[in-house]
Design an enzyme around this catalytic site. Structure first.
Site, mmCIF file in Angstrom:
data_model
loop_
_atom_site.group_PDB
_atom_site.id
_atom_site.type_symbol
_atom_site.label_atom_id
_atom_site.label_comp_id
_atom_site.label_asym_id
_atom_site.label_seq_id
_atom_site.Cartn_x
_atom_site.Cartn_y
_atom_site.Cartn_z
ATOM 1 C CB CYS A 1 1.306 -3.768 4.863
ATOM 2 S SG CYS A 1 -0.318 -4.450 5.248
ATOM 3 C CG HIS B 1 -0.327 -0.057 2.551
ATOM 4 N ND1 HIS B 1 0.448 0.954 3.076
ATOM 5 C CD2 HIS B 1 -0.359 -1.022 3.512
ATOM 6 C CE1 HIS B 1 0.854 0.638 4.289
ATOM 7 N NE2 HIS B 1 0.373 -0.576 4.575
#
Length: 210
Positions: A186, A167
């Site tokens: 992430c 992301h």
């Protein structure tokens, strides 16, 4: 059609030949690998075919590269990974980025992180390792595969955690992003970079985190 039990499912997921005999119904505990994910990673950086578009994320180099076969299409550095480092086995809440071989399975263009590209963590090898290490009970392991068979994707609310992907930084500080690993597990790139990544990859694209 042969029923797909847990042992055969794992064999199919790993690309290994499944034994079509009584052995397929034997207990999962008769197979004792040291680290399934590490074994997979030893061959994961080889393109599946000469034109494959795939993503390589390197923890030590803090880079994300998009390849077409063996040719680099895009390269981003530095990137940010989990505050807890990167390991083959993560558990919920430890802020670790899971190492392994994954597939992109979803996009969220309304994410607080600008764009979120989800991957299919935890994979069957992660689940198998969790069982062997006592992170999953046998019931947890059974429930994992039951969910996977029903939904075509792994559960996101087990002891291994979930919601792992690539992301942007959203409204975050670009300076912090450039200096520290700050995510909860992430892989983060800048907002401009995640737009570029999202324009190149799709559902099913292979992602290797090593």
């Amino acid at each position: 059609m042969m029923p797909v039990n847990r042992r055969r499912f794992l064999a199919l997921a790993l690309g290994w030949p499944a034994v079509a005999s009584a052995a397929t119904s034997s207990t999962v505990n008769d197979y004792e690998p040291t680290d399934l994910v590490e074994t997979l990673l030893s061959r994961a950086n080889i393109p599946r075919h000469s034109n494959e578009l795939w993503v390589l994320i390197d923890d030590k180099e803090a880079t994300l590269s998009i390849y077409r076969g063996n040719t680099v299409v895009e390269h981003y550095s530095p990137i940010s990974l989990g505050r807890g480092g990167a390991k083959t086995q993560r558990v919920r809440g430890d802020n670790v980025t899971p190492l392994g071989e994954f597939r992109i399975n979803r996009f969220n263009y309304e994410s607080q992180w600008h764009i979120f590209i989800g991957i299919d963590y935890p994979t069957p090898p992660h689940a198998r390792m969790a069982l062997e290490k006592g992170i999953y009970s046998q019931a947890d392991y059974d429930a994992y595969f039951d969910h996977y068979r029903r939904h075509g994707a792994p559960p996101q609310n087990t002891a291994l955690g979930g919601a792992i992907g690539i992301h942007g930084i959203g409204g975050g500080d670009p300076d912090i992003h450039g200096q520290y690993h700050w995510t909860q597990g992430c892989v983060a790139v800048t907002n401009e970079q995640i737009e570029q990544v999202a324009s190149l990859v799709g559902v099913g694209t292979r992602v290797v985190i090593r």
